[in-house]
Design a protein around this motif. Structure first.
Motif, PDB file in Angstrom:
ATOM      1  N   ASN A  27       1.090  -1.096   0.163  1.00 53.89           N
ATOM      2  CA  ASN A  27       0.034   0.222   0.017  1.00 53.89           C
ATOM      3  C   ASN A  27       0.916   1.421   0.140  1.00 53.89           C
ATOM      4  O   ASN A  27       0.600   2.085  -0.907  1.00 53.89           O
ATOM      5  CB  ASN A  27      -0.956   0.056   1.275  1.00 53.89           C
ATOM      6  CG  ASN A  27      -2.250   0.785   0.976  1.00 53.89           C
ATOM      7  OD1 ASN A  27      -2.654   1.061  -0.050  1.00 53.89           O
ATOM      8  ND2 ASN A  27      -2.896   1.381   2.088  1.00 53.89           N
ATOM      9  N   TYR A  50      -7.924   7.165  -4.562  1.00 53.50           N
ATOM     10  CA  TYR A  50      -8.561   5.956  -4.690  1.00 53.50           C
ATOM     11  C   TYR A  50      -7.838   4.668  -4.703  1.00 53.50           C
ATOM     12  O   TYR A  50      -8.112   3.608  -4.356  1.00 53.50           O
ATOM     13  CB  TYR A  50      -9.542   5.890  -6.107  1.00 53.50           C
ATOM     14  CG  TYR A  50     -10.661   7.049  -5.752  1.00 53.50           C
ATOM     15  CD1 TYR A  50     -10.951   7.710  -4.595  1.00 53.50           C
ATOM     16  CD2 TYR A  50     -11.285   7.428  -6.856  1.00 53.50           C
ATOM     17  CE1 TYR A  50     -11.771   8.818  -4.666  1.00 53.50           C
ATOM     18  CE2 TYR A  50     -12.078   8.491  -6.955  1.00 53.50           C
ATOM     19  CZ  TYR A  50     -12.380   9.093  -5.704  1.00 53.50           C
ATOM     20  OH  TYR A  50     -13.497  10.183  -5.776  1.00 53.50           O
ATOM     21  N   THR A  53      -7.008   4.155  -1.207  1.00 50.91           N
ATOM     22  CA  THR A  53      -8.314   3.952  -0.658  1.00 50.91           C
ATOM     23  C   THR A  53      -8.998   2.806  -0.737  1.00 50.91           C
ATOM     24  O   THR A  53      -9.626   2.034   0.114  1.00 50.91           O
ATOM     25  CB  THR A  53      -9.173   5.190  -0.748  1.00 50.91           C
ATOM     26  OG1 THR A  53      -8.655   6.434  -0.295  1.00 50.91           O
ATOM     27  CG2 THR A  53     -10.601   5.368   0.088  1.00 50.91           C
ATOM     28  N   SER A  56      -7.940  -0.060   1.251  1.00 52.26           N
ATOM     29  CA  SER A  56      -8.559  -0.242   2.639  1.00 52.26           C
ATOM     30  C   SER A  56      -9.859  -0.537   2.859  1.00 52.26           C
ATOM     31  O   SER A  56     -10.232  -1.075   3.908  1.00 52.26           O
ATOM     32  CB  SER A  56      -8.056   1.248   3.139  1.00 52.26           C
ATOM     33  OG  SER A  56      -6.431   1.417   2.758  1.00 52.26           O
ATOM     34  N   ILE A  57     -10.623   0.028   2.098  1.00 54.44           N
ATOM     35  CA  ILE A  57     -12.044   0.072   2.142  1.00 54.44           C
ATOM     36  C   ILE A  57     -12.468  -1.530   2.086  1.00 54.44           C
ATOM     37  O   ILE A  57     -13.183  -2.188   2.805  1.00 54.44           O
ATOM     38  CB  ILE A  57     -12.788   0.915   1.169  1.00 54.44           C
ATOM     39  CG1 ILE A  57     -12.753   2.656   1.500  1.00 54.44           C
ATOM     40  CG2 ILE A  57     -14.523   0.344   1.165  1.00 54.44           C
ATOM     41  CD1 ILE A  57     -13.337   3.338   0.376  1.00 54.44           C
ATOM     42  N   GLY A 115      -6.864  -5.856  -1.410  1.00 51.76           N
ATOM     43  CA  GLY A 115      -7.324  -5.449  -0.303  1.00 51.76           C
ATOM     44  C   GLY A 115      -8.114  -6.446   0.279  1.00 51.76           C
ATOM     45  O   GLY A 115      -8.090  -7.023   1.702  1.00 51.76           O
ATOM     46  N   ALA A 361      -7.661   4.410   4.857  1.00 52.70           N
ATOM     47  CA  ALA A 361      -8.424   4.684   3.738  1.00 52.70           C
ATOM     48  C   ALA A 361      -9.187   6.177   3.694  1.00 52.70           C
ATOM     49  O   ALA A 361      -9.063   6.716   2.645  1.00 52.70           O
ATOM     50  CB  ALA A 361      -9.937   3.704   3.870  1.00 52.70           C
TER      51      ALA A 361
END
Length: 402
Positions: A27, A50, A53, A56-57, A115, A361
């Protein structure tokens, strides 16, 4: 303990530490090259955020599932496939960046797979440490090493990401499958399954009842730690995103030079994590006050971001922020793993990891939006969050009393 057992345990710790190292590289290695991606993919600063992000989401959504599966079926059974999936996601993202003209959407798909893989890797390492080390001082020291490995990944990330991107801009994507393969082999051959994992899995109803009992008894300090973890990761990754863009856009530092500058405060975070993990042993009250002190340091540093407009000043205050966060993280890991029964440790540490991923995120996109406004708003938000985290640590963290 015999010399052979000591060596075996040392290799097991190295194997465990490889997981957070690789997940962090997967990451954080992309953060310093986001400006390069914006140019190569013809995307905005918000769109580039994004890429961090979405990873992480997705992890946030799948971490609780991975925690339950690890409690029910065993840690290794979850960690190994998760690492393999992370590697596959890196291959997809790298291939899209290499061969496709409109690669952004497919890169995001690859990051989604990464992720999902991340959800079953780093979060499962924490309860695995608690399972492997019965003595609290050994568990605390090992958790300090795990957080240190995590932060070493952050130190190496800007340097390695910038160096690989200097060769070919999408090479960081392809490096992840290589790292994951190494970690999978280490986990498979150097970490032995405990006999307890052969026991009949606990029925879900009973398992869920135990989790509810844990929260009924410890919810005050557990919820505080969950929120503090999210806030500290928000501050860390938000500040890192801001610093990366500012060094490039305002001070014209690019490539490896920028990576080395970013690595300085992250190295301080890593050293602080390692020293804290070695010193706290099983002293719960000491963990509380080190956590509080670390949050105060981080809060003071973000409050003075706008006082001077010079890259050396920014590096110094991020260094102080890194030391503060590095002090707090191993304490919170130890508070959770040493205070809870191993049957539900995976689920509870997974919720904690999910909250940390929420911070990861949210940090880059929120800071990307605030950077377009007056810096006062960004500083105010980070400072308010730090004050909130400090209040929670001071008021609510008291597991010894409970």
């Amino acid at each position: 303990m015999s010399n052979e057992q000591s060596i075996e345990k040392r290799w097991a710790i190295i194997s465990l530490a490889s997981v957070p190292l690789i997940m962090t590289l997967g990451n954080s290695m992309l953060i310093p090259i986001l400006p390069v991606m914006e140019k190569k993919l013809d995307i905005s600063s918000l769109q580039s955020s994004y890429i961090i992000t979405v990873y992480s989401i997705v992890a946030i959504l799948f971490i609780p599932i991975a925690g339950y599966l690890s409690d029910r079926y065993g840690r290794k059974i979850v960690i190994v496939p998760a690492l393999i999936l992370t590697g596959i996601g890196g291959l997809i993202a790298g291939f899209a960046a290499w061969k496709m003209e409109q690669a952004f959407t497919v890169i995001l798909i690859g990051r989604i797979l990464q992720g999902i893989g991340a959800s079953g890797a780093m979060p499962i390492v924490l309860p695995l440490v608690g399972d492997m080390f019965r003595r609290d001082n050994e568990a605390s020291a090992t958790l300090g090493i795990i957080e240190t490995s995590n932060t070493i990944g952050k130190v190496l990330s800007p340097i390695l990401g910038s160096a690989l991107a200097a060769i070919v801009w999408f090479l960081p994507f392809f490096s992840i499958p290589v790292f994951c393969t190494i970690s999978v082999l280490m986990i498979l051959f150097l970490i032995k399954n405990k006999k307890e994992n052969d026991d009949k899995p606990m029925p879900f109803k009973e398992y869920w009842g135990q989790i509810k009992d844990v929260f009924r008894e410890h919810k005050r300090w557990l919820i505080a730690i969950f929120l503090i973890g999210a806030i500290l990761m928000f501050i860390l990754f938000g500040f890192l995103f801001y610093l990366s863009n500012t060094l490039e856009d305002k001070f014209d530092f690019k490539g490896i030079k920028k990576g080395l500058l970013l690595a300085i405060p992250l190295l301080a975070l890593s050293i602080a994590s390692y020293i804290t993990g070695r010193k706290i042993a099983s002293r719960l009250r000491l963990m509380k006050w080190i956590t509080f002190t670390g949050i105060v340091l981080a809060g003071c540093s973000v409050a003075v971001i706008s006082f001077m407009d010079h890259f050396i000043y920014l590096i110094i205050i991020f260094l102080v922020c890194g030391i503060g966060i590095g002090m707090a993280l191993p304490c919170m890991d130890s508070l959770i793993t040493e205070s809870l029964d191993k049957n539900v440790r995976g689920a509870v540490t997974s919720i904690y990891s999910s909250m940390r991923f929420i911070g990861v995120a949210a940090g880059p996109p929120v800071i990307a939006v605030l950077m377009k406004q007056n810096i006062f708003w960004m500083v105010s938000l980070l400072t308010i969050f730090a004050l909130g985290a400090g209040f929670l640590a001071f008021r609510n963290i008291d597991p010894e009393k409970e």
